[in-house]
Design an enzyme around this catalytic site. Structure first.
Site, mmCIF file in Angstrom:
data_model
loop_
_atom_site.group_PDB
_atom_site.id
_atom_site.type_symbol
_atom_site.label_atom_id
_atom_site.label_comp_id
_atom_site.label_asym_id
_atom_site.label_seq_id
_atom_site.Cartn_x
_atom_site.Cartn_y
_atom_site.Cartn_z
ATOM 1 N N CYS A 186 -19.962 -45.466 -10.491
ATOM 2 C CA CYS A 186 -18.941 -46.371 -11.043
ATOM 3 C C CYS A 186 -17.544 -45.811 -10.792
ATOM 4 C CB CYS A 186 -19.170 -46.562 -12.537
ATOM 5 S SG CYS A 186 -17.939 -47.620 -13.350
ATOM 6 N N CYS A 228 -5.463 -28.587 -26.395
ATOM 7 C CA CYS A 228 -5.542 -30.046 -26.478
ATOM 8 C C CYS A 228 -5.964 -30.687 -25.169
ATOM 9 C CB CYS A 228 -4.201 -30.619 -26.926
ATOM 10 S SG CYS A 228 -2.838 -30.356 -25.767
ATOM 11 N N CYS A 241 -23.530 -32.440 -4.230
ATOM 12 C CA CYS A 241 -22.786 -33.295 -3.309
ATOM 13 C C CYS A 241 -21.322 -33.281 -3.734
ATOM 14 C CB CYS A 241 -23.317 -34.729 -3.321
ATOM 15 S SG CYS A 241 -22.438 -35.830 -2.169
ATOM 16 N N CYS A 297 -4.889 -25.027 -13.229
ATOM 17 C CA CYS A 297 -6.107 -25.276 -12.464
ATOM 18 C C CYS A 297 -5.894 -24.837 -11.018
ATOM 19 C CB CYS A 297 -6.489 -26.756 -12.532
ATOM 20 S SG CYS A 297 -7.953 -27.185 -11.567
ATOM 21 N N CYS A 317 -3.033 -5.167 4.472
ATOM 22 C CA CYS A 317 -2.811 -5.609 3.082
ATOM 23 C C CYS A 317 -2.784 -7.131 3.004
ATOM 24 C CB CYS A 317 -1.498 -5.026 2.557
ATOM 25 S SG CYS A 317 -1.572 -3.254 2.216
ATOM 26 N N CYS A 345 -18.409 -37.876 -5.690
ATOM 27 C CA CYS A 345 -19.801 -38.289 -5.892
ATOM 28 C C CYS A 345 -20.428 -37.454 -7.003
ATOM 29 C CB CYS A 345 -20.581 -38.122 -4.587
ATOM 30 S SG CYS A 345 -22.334 -38.494 -4.748
ATOM 31 N N CYS A 350 0.808 -1.221 0.000
ATOM 32 C CA CYS A 350 0.000 0.000 0.000
ATOM 33 C C CYS A 350 0.841 1.272 0.000
ATOM 34 C CB CYS A 350 -0.950 0.002 1.192
ATOM 35 S SG CYS A 350 -0.119 0.033 2.806
ATOM 36 N N CYS A 359 -3.214 -16.374 -23.870
ATOM 37 C CA CYS A 359 -2.323 -17.455 -23.450
ATOM 38 C C CYS A 359 -3.085 -18.761 -23.231
ATOM 39 C CB CYS A 359 -1.596 -17.045 -22.175
ATOM 40 S SG CYS A 359 -0.620 -18.361 -21.435
ATOM 41 N N CYS A 393 -10.820 -29.502 -16.340
ATOM 42 C CA CYS A 393 -9.419 -29.817 -16.045
ATOM 43 C C CYS A 393 -9.169 -31.295 -16.352
ATOM 44 C CB CYS A 393 -9.123 -29.516 -14.583
ATOM 45 S SG CYS A 393 -7.511 -30.099 -14.015
#
Length: 336
Positions: free
Chosen positions: A121, A204, A94, A193, A28, A89, A5, A188, A173
């Site tokens: 599964c 890709c 959830c 993530c 800060c 889940c 600051c 970019c 992701c």
């Protein structure tokens, strides 16, 4: 003075951090932590360096209990998504995690959250399907534009265009399947993530290293889409055929620049008294003309002895690396 600051503060306003020696005022740091936790950038790095702040410091500086709980939740999620045996889940609303080891042969999992009990599964992470094979995950409702679900038949083309445009801006992701939004403006394509810390390519959707955009993958650091197969093959062929000429040209330009440029730079630096040296003019005035000439001459002669060594090392290392990349990585990719 606080470096964030830029206001003068008393010494007691600068809390110490266990991760590094940098100091900022408490106000800060608290605001910085609020923003970082609110954006799920956990673990939180020091505002001055990449060192991660210790959880004890974060708890001490964050005044809001809700933000402290959110910080703990993000830390736990970051730890769980890095575990290959963790499954989330799929039930709506959830976020319970099931840690499943050795469940590949018996893939039926049950959510352990009280009141949920959803069966899903282990392999495809979708609701349990006892009578059929694993199916690819259906597109999430959030990937489709709301208007695309309410259009009339005559507006179906417009709805599909909206949904496709929205799907290009929201992707998942590749490691933790968290939804990530990016403005598809050609900026970019190196994405990080904030949930699991995975570094991946937006084009890709593969986990990448720092040399991904230098490899012949067709993905560019900037751009809205990868290169076409034809353009990629033409670029690789051009690299293979033109590499000797380009490398020779670069080496032919670099050798005289390094060999001649270093002595000239050192002579000018000694004559000027060094860049940013406040005593340069006074130091030059205190030396006689003979001393100045001797100092410049010795620096130039020493540079003439060192510059060929630097040139040889640069060319001897750089040229083999470039040849290895072109006739190793590029040729192998072209054969594929």
């Amino acid at each position: 003075e606080c470096p964030l600051c830029l206001l003068p503060q008393p010494p007691e306003a600068f809390p110490s951090l266990a991760s590094c020696a940098h100091r900022s005022c408490q106000a800060c740091l608290q605001q910085y932590l609020r923003i970082a936790v609110g954006e799920s950038r956990v673990p939180v790095a020091c505002p001055h360096c990449p060192a991660a702040l210790q959880p004890a410091d974060v708890h001490r500086l964050l005044p809001e209990p809700a933000l402290r709980d959110k910080y703990e939740e993000f830390l736990l999620r970051r730890l769980l998504v890095a575990d290959p045996g963790t499954r989330w889940c799929p039930a709506p609303d959830c976020s319970y995690a099931v840690i499943a080891y050795g469940c590949a042969e018996c893939p039926r999992l049950t959510c352990g959250r009280e009141g949920c009990g959803t069966e899903f599964c282990y392999h495809c992470r979708q609701p349990w399907h006892p009578d059929g094979p694993c199916m690819p995950a259906p597109p999430a409702p959030s990937l489709a534009h709301p208007a695309a679900q309410r259009v009339h038949p005559e507006d179906s083309a417009h709805g599909e265009t909206l949904a496709r445009a929205e799907a290009e801006d929201i992707k998942v992701c590749p490691r933790c399947s968290a939804f990530i939004m990016k403005i598809n403006d050609g900026s970019c394509n190196r994405m990080n993530c904030t949930v699991c810390g995975c570094l991946f390519c937006w084009l890709c959707l593969r986990e990448i290293s720092d040399v991904h955009f230098l490899s012949p993958s067709g993905c560019t650091f900037w751009g809205k889409r990868p290169w076409s197969r034809t353009r990629k093959i033409l670029w690789q062929l051009g690299m293979v055929l033109g590499a000797p000429m380009v490398i020779s040209l670069v080496a032919g330009i670099a050798v005289p620049i390094i060999t001649i440029g270093i002595p000239i730079y050192m002579g000018r630096k000694v004559l000027a008294g060094g860049p940013g040296d406040p005593h340069g003019p006074s130091r030059r005035s205190s030396l006689s003309g003979c001393q100045q000439c001797l100092s410049v001459t010795s620096s130039v002669l020493l540079s003439l002895f060192v510059s060929p060594i630097i040139t040889a090392v640069t060319v001897g290392v750089g040229v083999p690396l470039m040849l290895t990349y072109v006739y190793g990585v590029v040729v192998l990719s072209l054969c594929r």
